[in-house]
Design an enzyme around this catalytic site. Structure first.
Site, PDB file in Angstrom:
ATOM      1  N   GLY A 185       8.247   4.329   0.308  1.00 19.66           N
ATOM      2  CA  GLY A 185       8.903   5.597   0.606  1.00 19.66           C
ATOM      3  C   GLY A 185      10.402   5.453   0.565  1.00 19.66           C
ATOM      4  O   GLY A 185      10.913   4.403   0.206  1.00 19.66           O
ATOM      5  N   THR A 186      11.087   6.512   0.942  1.00 18.90           N
ATOM      6  CA  THR A 186      12.536   6.489   0.863  1.00 18.90           C
ATOM      7  C   THR A 186      13.128   5.442   1.802  1.00 18.90           C
ATOM      8  O   THR A 186      14.181   4.913   1.542  1.00 18.90           O
ATOM      9  CB  THR A 186      13.132   7.856   1.240  1.00 18.90           C
ATOM     10  OG1 THR A 186      12.465   8.309   2.408  1.00 18.90           O
ATOM     11  CG2 THR A 186      12.967   8.846   0.125  1.00 18.90           C
ATOM     12  N   TYR A 187      12.444   5.165   2.894  1.00 15.24           N
ATOM     13  CA  TYR A 187      13.050   4.248   3.842  1.00 15.24           C
ATOM     14  C   TYR A 187      12.360   2.894   3.905  1.00 15.24           C
ATOM     15  O   TYR A 187      12.634   2.096   4.779  1.00 15.24           O
ATOM     16  CB  TYR A 187      13.104   4.866   5.233  1.00 15.24           C
ATOM     17  CG  TYR A 187      11.813   5.537   5.621  1.00 15.24           C
ATOM     18  CD1 TYR A 187      10.760   4.800   6.093  1.00 15.24           C
ATOM     19  CD2 TYR A 187      11.670   6.916   5.462  1.00 15.24           C
ATOM     20  CE1 TYR A 187       9.576   5.409   6.421  1.00 15.24           C
ATOM     21  CE2 TYR A 187      10.489   7.533   5.791  1.00 15.24           C
ATOM     22  CZ  TYR A 187       9.448   6.776   6.270  1.00 15.24           C
ATOM     23  OH  TYR A 187       8.269   7.388   6.586  1.00 15.24           O
ATOM     24  N   GLY A 188      11.472   2.649   2.979  1.00 11.43           N
ATOM     25  CA  GLY A 188      10.884   1.322   3.003  1.00 11.43           C
ATOM     26  C   GLY A 188       9.559   1.198   2.304  1.00 11.43           C
ATOM     27  O   GLY A 188       9.172   2.057   1.509  1.00 11.43           O
ATOM     28  N   LEU A 189       8.880   0.099   2.635  1.00  8.52           N
ATOM     29  CA  LEU A 189       7.619  -0.242   1.983  1.00  8.52           C
ATOM     30  C   LEU A 189       6.558  -0.446   3.045  1.00  8.52           C
ATOM     31  O   LEU A 189       6.862  -0.778   4.175  1.00  8.52           O
ATOM     32  CB  LEU A 189       7.780  -1.560   1.235  1.00  8.52           C
ATOM     33  CG  LEU A 189       8.865  -1.612   0.166  1.00  8.52           C
ATOM     34  CD1 LEU A 189       9.137  -3.059  -0.207  1.00  8.52           C
ATOM     35  CD2 LEU A 189       8.417  -0.828  -1.051  1.00  8.52           C
ATOM     36  N   VAL A 190       5.310  -0.259   2.645  1.00  6.29           N
ATOM     37  CA  VAL A 190       4.224  -0.565   3.570  1.00  6.29           C
ATOM     38  C   VAL A 190       3.291  -1.580   2.920  1.00  6.29           C
ATOM     39  O   VAL A 190       2.904  -1.429   1.763  1.00  6.29           O
ATOM     40  CB  VAL A 190       3.433   0.690   3.964  1.00  6.29           C
ATOM     41  CG1 VAL A 190       2.431   0.354   5.059  1.00  6.29           C
ATOM     42  CG2 VAL A 190       4.366   1.798   4.432  1.00  6.29           C
ATOM     43  N   ILE A 227       0.811  -1.220   0.000  1.00  9.90           N
ATOM     44  CA  ILE A 227       0.000   0.000   0.000  1.00  9.90           C
ATOM     45  C   ILE A 227       0.836   1.259   0.000  1.00  9.90           C
ATOM     46  O   ILE A 227       0.311   2.362  -0.100  1.00  9.90           O
ATOM     47  CB  ILE A 227      -0.988   0.046   1.195  1.00  9.90           C
ATOM     48  CG1 ILE A 227      -0.260  -0.233   2.504  1.00  9.90           C
ATOM     49  CG2 ILE A 227      -2.134  -0.930   0.967  1.00  9.90           C
ATOM     50  CD1 ILE A 227      -1.139  -0.047   3.733  1.00  9.90           C
ATOM     51  N   GLY A 228       2.137   1.119   0.114  1.00 12.68           N
ATOM     52  CA  GLY A 228       2.933   2.340   0.122  1.00 12.68           C
ATOM     53  C   GLY A 228       4.398   2.080  -0.063  1.00 12.68           C
ATOM     54  O   GLY A 228       4.875   0.962   0.114  1.00 12.68           O
ATOM     55  N   ASP A 262       6.752  16.228  11.517  1.00  7.65           N
ATOM     56  CA  ASP A 262       6.449  15.930  10.120  1.00  7.65           C
ATOM     57  C   ASP A 262       4.946  15.808   9.900  1.00  7.65           C
ATOM     58  O   ASP A 262       4.488  14.919   9.183  1.00  7.65           O
ATOM     59  CB  ASP A 262       7.170  14.657   9.681  1.00  7.65           C
ATOM     60  CG  ASP A 262       7.225  14.516   8.163  1.00  7.65           C
ATOM     61  OD1 ASP A 262       7.049  15.547   7.473  1.00  7.65           O
ATOM     62  OD2 ASP A 262       7.433  13.400   7.676  1.00  7.65           O
TER      63      ASP A 262
END
Lengths: 334, 470
Positions: free
Chosen positions: B27-32, B24-25, B154
């Site tokens: 990003g720069t530091y990983g996956l969801v 579902i996602g 953030d």
């Protein structure tokens, strides 16, 4: 986090003395059994899922059952090693000029780690470095593993290899409360209590410093696993004040108790303070001979071949032995 | 927290307690990932089939162990417990690549999507009750964090989750604590952590290079989000000056000054001490701004409580800016409609209930984030319903394992759970995991739309650039 009351530290990491003994004994026994069964305590780590399993039996171990020359460390010897490496944590942190807080966090991590493991299962030198490294990360004082390793001539890969096992053994409860900040708070409060003039200011400063070094020693005892940081701070202040006589401590305690809600009456609190200071007075820093003996035993437990001149095994462990010499032996011989 | 000791198979024991639904996602530091607890697993007792969001953290920089982002998020979330803060259910270690997996209670929506749905699909503003309830809950969670000395740093719509149907329907969860930190007695100045807060929601003191800052930076972000809930448009859409370690962001400041007028030392005494204010006389001090008026942008009566609250959140001087605790006491929350627990369902009868779309799920991936290389299914099966101007082929990076992720366009939006959904309900599903979405008759009208946001500017030029992290 200001709220110690709702913290994992308070909820999960403050024990009764008997709990500690049970945990240490359990880990020690488990390791001794493994040693008897397999001839070594070095655990095997599955490279795929990281699960930890018992060591492979040594090829010649079958014939040695019952007559193994390798003896496990006793609980007392394990304690000697732990205290020795806790002192090392303080040394490393001083060498790097880290703030006090980092040292305290690292030592608490180290203590918590060895509630679950025997030193025979994970070498305390490796765990000590990893605890310092993790503490730096958590306290937002990031130092790279490489930098840390370089600073003390250690292979930084060891630090990284142990990071996950340390975090996991801490159950990811990473925020810890050290007594230093509580001391600061009490000193401020004492300042008001004394309505301090200039002279008293200086004396409170001295009290602050003495109490801080008192806590440094306290960190080497079991006290941080048994008492709250506030209790440790007051014990340190109490003891320092008996030496410096800056204020009427009991009157001060009463004033604190009258303003704040505590779980126990003043009398009981004074009892706690004296128990903590008793632990400190009982602390025995490991002597060179004692430590060398335990260290040699540990070496054999982790790597029995080191006693039987097995070149193949030696080669494999070479770097570790080398680094061990620089860390502990250099210190021991000095 | 168990990644159990047993098992020597390629799938660690902990992984087997989940049924993967999909990604579902990213990003720069990983996956969801979205997953469900298998009903057979003992831990699933009482929470049978509960959806779980699993955030996979990559290792940090080459050779420096667990990423500080993961450490921050774990250490804070282990200690906190509040209805309006996302709940960390478990932490798992994948020893094969030394990565961490954080399991959270899953939230179906986030404010980014809610706002977007109103702007692009409904073309209708969010009703007063929903705005107020969302804002109140956001402040409630934030007040809890601030009273525990945690600054989020953030806050932005995509980090504010909203629970989907169920017991907690319409409840806000503040998420993504990867930048959050404790500000009580810091060992180093907070500014050492580099630039924080997505530029549109970044407080002026940060843009002007403040070395020390406080929880007031979060309140500025809340003000920006409040305005965005009202107008469906980001309030200050500055263009980020990249590739500079300097916090100074002229365009963003320009956008702010145009609306709120020029800050003055009289109104904000410590302004004169801020490094960028001193250094950049010509651009910001020299320029005279007309105060165009916040009220005309948000269409609020200047004397009303809503406007009063908003302008107190957007107070230049961080020391005068309203705190979360004060905001919760504001008159705005005491007048009709009163805020409620389920922000998405208005209490008044007769109000039209808005159905928000569910999160798109990319089912073509496994827990490693590697995409199956099997031939893709024709888009007709699981593709987006017709009529949407979205790209149909699989984005290139999705066809590559892990490493491809780093090539994501820099402006990519990282949505909920810290990483935005990333396109594409196409492709086979390697784990033979039953498709949970799409087949069930539930409508999900916008699966591929995030892709359009990712710098392609297809649907809404000017809306990307959600996030920069240094």
């Amino acid at each position: 986090m200001s709220d110690f009351q709702t913290s994992t530290h308070r909820e999960r990491w403050i024990f009764q003395p008997q709990d500690l003994v049970n945990k240490w004994t359990t880990a020690n026994r488990r390791s001794a059994e493994i040693l008897a069964q397999y001839g070594t305590t070095r655990l095997k780590v599955d490279p795929v899922d990281g699960s930890i399993s018992n060591p492979e039996p040594l090829p010649d171990h079958g014939t040695l059952v019952g007559s193994s020359s390798v003896k496990p460390l006793s609980c007392e010897e394990e304690q000697v090693m732990r205290i020795f490496y806790e002192q090392k944590i303080q040394e490393v942190c001083r060498a790097f000029k880290f703030p006090h807080k980092i040292q305290a966090t690292a030592i608490i991590y180290f203590k918590r780690f060895y509630l679950q493991w025997s030193v025979m299962e994970h070498h305390p030198k490796h765990i000590m470095l990893t605890c310092v490294y993790a503490s730096c990360k958590v306290e937002e004082n990031h130092v790279s593993a490489e930098e840390l390793g370089k600073g003390i001539q250690q292979d930084h890969q060891i630090i990284l290899n142990n990071e996950m096992i340390v975090l996991k053994s801490l159950d990811f409860d990473l925020i810890v409360y050290a007594p230093y900040r509580s001391i600061e708070g009490f000193i401020d409060d004492m300042d008001d209590f004394c309505r301090a003039g200039n002279g008293a200011h200086q004396r409170l400063k001295d009290l602050h410093q003495t109490a801080n070094s008192e806590v440094d020693t306290m960190m080497l005892t079991d006290a941080p696993l048994l008492y709250t940081p506030g209790q440790l701070a007051l014990a340190a202040l109490y003891k320092s004040n008996s030496a410096l006589s800056v204020l009427d401590f009991e009157r001060y305690l009463e004033s604190v108790f009258s303003r704040q809600h505590f779980d126990c009456p003043v009398e009981q609190f004074i009892q706690i303070i004296s128990s903590i200071n008793h632990l400190v007075s009982q602390l025995q820093l490991p002597g060179t001979k004692e430590m060398r003996h335990a260290d040699r035993k540990l070496k054999h437990c982790l790597d029995p071949s080191s006693s039987s001149h097995d070149d193949h095994k030696k080669k494999e462990k070479k770097s570790k032995h080398k680094s061990k010499r620089t860390a502990s032996d250099a210190q021991l011989n000095s | 927290m168990g990644d159990g000791r047993g098992g020597g198979s390629n799938r660690p024991a902990w992984l087997q307690q989940y049924e993967l639904v999909g990604k579902i996602g990213e990003g720069t530091y990983g996956l969801v990932f979205l997953a469900r607890l298998k009903p057979t697993h003992p831990q699933a007792a009482g929470r049978r089939g509960s959806p779980i969001a699993i955030k996979k953290f990559k290792q940090s920089k080459e050779g420096d162990g667990v990423s500080p982002t993961a450490i921050r998020e774990i250490m804070l979330l282990r200690e906190i417990n509040h209805e309006n803060v996302v709940k960390l259910v478990n932490v798992h270690i994948n020893h094969a690549d030394m990565s961490l997996y954080l399991a959270f209670d899953y939230a179906e929506h986030d404010l980014y999507e809610v706002i977007r749905h109103h702007r692009e699909k409904l073309n209708l503003s969010i009703n007063q009750y929903t705005v107020k309830s969302l804002l109140w809950q956001l402040l409630n969670g934030l007040n809890y964090l601030h009273s525990n000395w945690i600054i989020h740093r953030d806050l932005k719509p995509s980090n504010i989750l909203v629970m989907g149907e169920g017991e907690e329907h319409g409840i806000i969860k503040i998420a993504d604590f990867g930048l959050a930190r404790i500000y009580q007695a810091p060992l180093k100045p907070l500014s050492d952590n580099g630039v924080v807060v997505t530029i549109w929601y970044r407080a002026p003191e940060l843009l002007l290079g403040a070395k020390h800052y406080t929880s007031a930076v979060d309140m500025w972000a809340v003000g920006c989000i409040f305005a965005e809930l009202l107008t469906l448009k980001p309030l200050f859409q500055g263009v980020e000056a990249k590739a500079t370690p300097n916090p100074f962001q002229l365009d963003q400041l320009d956008k702010i000054f145009k609306v709120l007028g020029h800050p003055t030392v009289e109104k904000w005494p410590t302004l004169a001490n801020l490094p960028c204010w001193q250094n950049d006389q010509q651009h910001i001090q020299g320029h005279k701004y007309e105060n165009t008026g916040l009220h005309t942008i948000v269409h609020l009566p200047q004397k009303g409580p809503a406007f009063d609250l908003l302008s107190r959140m957007l107070e230049y001087d961080p020391r005068k800016r309203i705190t979360a605790a004060q905001a919760l006491e504001h008159e705005y929350f005491r007048m009709d409609p009163l805020p409620g627990r389920n922000a998405l369902v208005p209490s008044q009868p007769g109000e039209k209930i808005v159905t928000y779309p569910v999160r798109p799920v990319d089912t073509s991936t496994d827990f490693e984030g590697t995409t199956s290389l099997q031939p893709t299914q024709p888009p007709s099966g699981n593709g987006p319903p017709g009529g949407q101007p979205v790209p149909r082929q699989i984005p290139r990076q999705m066809q590559q394992p892990m490493g491809g992720m780093q090539r994501m366009p820099p402006g990519a939006n990282m949505g909920a759970f810290g990483a935005a959904p990333q396109a594409g309900m196409v492709g086979m599903n390697p784990g033979n995991i039953p498709m949970q979405r799409g087949a069930g008759g539930q409508s999900h009208p916008h699966q591929l739309r995030r892709k359009a946001d990712q710098g392609m500017g297809m649907q809404n030029p000017g809306y990307p650039q959600q996030k920069r992290r240094f």
